[in-house]
Enzyme design. Structure first.
Site, PDB file in Angstrom:
ATOM      1  N   ARG A 165     -11.603   1.590  15.966  1.00 10.35           N
ATOM      2  CA  ARG A 165     -11.770   1.344  17.598  1.00 10.35           C
ATOM      3  C   ARG A 165     -10.274   2.022  17.888  1.00 10.35           C
ATOM      4  NH1 ARG A 165     -15.816  -3.899  17.817  1.00 10.35           N
ATOM      5  NH2 ARG A 165     -17.621  -2.632  17.152  1.00 10.35           N
ATOM      6  N   GLY A 204      -5.421   7.516   8.542  1.00 14.33           N
ATOM      7  CA  GLY A 204      -4.928   6.613   7.503  1.00 14.33           C
ATOM      8  C   GLY A 204      -4.629   5.301   7.816  1.00 14.33           C
ATOM      9  N   CYS A 252      -7.866  -2.583  17.829  1.00 18.07           N
ATOM     10  CA  CYS A 252      -8.867  -2.343  16.760  1.00 18.07           C
ATOM     11  C   CYS A 252     -10.228  -3.100  17.320  1.00 18.07           C
ATOM     12  CB  CYS A 252      -8.333  -2.866  15.524  1.00 18.07           C
ATOM     13  SG  CYS A 252      -6.836  -2.038  14.960  1.00 18.07           S
TER      14      CYS A 252
END
Length: 230
Positions: free
Chosen positions: A81, A162, A180
């Site tokens: 997100r 990543g 997030c």
């Protein structure tokens, strides 16, 4: 995807891109490296950097998680997100061939856990949440605190994007978003958890070592200008 003949399956090229790297510039470089890795023309590679301040939103970002004040957000093709990247935060973009996504994410998280431990910070995974966390204390009203985030994309068996590990960044950048997409948790950093300033430059050599260990690879340095010549 198995590396093609001529690509060392045990080697991990470490490329340091520096500080204040614009997000779009690094994203474009990722795509170029990804294409070469997928074609078997380049060994597994990780780009390490500090971004200029930027908010990015993964494919699962909900509207209410974005900045309410209209701050610009770059929509990207990774999972996860909305998050922030910027000075004081170590960002790692491994561009490597993998066969199992879940195992790969666990290895990224394990690398961050080991990096934190090297600086005297206890980090852990949290059920149902990606990334690594410092445990809270409900009896004191102290929430879990995110130290590192993970968001990836896998195309053709090769990864992009990543993890991001908070080292000495200003946590107020996260106040504009739901980091997030997880409400009611905090954001912390190695500096905040230890009470001393731990900058990305200090963390870099440890991160290179721990990431290579977690992936079972042998790291070697590669200059950015030599990256696309290979």
């Amino acid at each position: 995807m198995r590396p093609k003949h001529g690509v060392d399956p045990h080697a991990l090229a470490i490329v340091r891109l520096g500080v204040d790297v614009p997000y779009e510039q690094a994203w474009a470089l990722q795509r170029r490296v990804h294409a070469k890795r997928a074609a078997g023309d380049l060994t597994d590679t990780v780009l390490l950097l500090e971004h200029a301040p930027v908010y990015t939103a993964g494919r699962r970002t909900a509207p209410h998680e974005r900045p309410a004040d209209g701050t610009p957000v770059i929509d990207v093709d990774r999972g996860g997100r909305v998050t922030w990247h910027g000075p004081g935060q170590l960002v790692a973009y491994p561009i490597i061939a993998i066969t199992d996504v879940v195992t790969y994410i666990c290895r990224l998280e394990e690398a961050m856990i080991q990096i934190c431990a090297d600086f005297g910070v206890t980090a852990r995974r949290a059920t149902g949440r990606a990334g690594v966390w410092a445990a809270g204390d409900p009896s004191l009203g102290l929430p879990d605190r995110q130290l590192g985030a993970v968001g990836i994309r896998v195309t053709g068996g090769v990864t992009m994007h990543g993890f991001a590990l908070n080292c000495a960044n200003d946590p107020r950048w996260f106040n504009r978003i739901v980091p997030c997409g997880i409400p009611d948790v905090g954001v912390s950093s190695l500096s905040a958890e230890t009470g001393r300033r731990i900058v990305v430059e200090e963390v870099l050599p440890i991160a290179e070592k721990r990431l290579a260990e977690a992936l079972g690879m042998e790291p070697f340095d590669l200059h950015e200008e030599d990256l696309m010549r290979r």
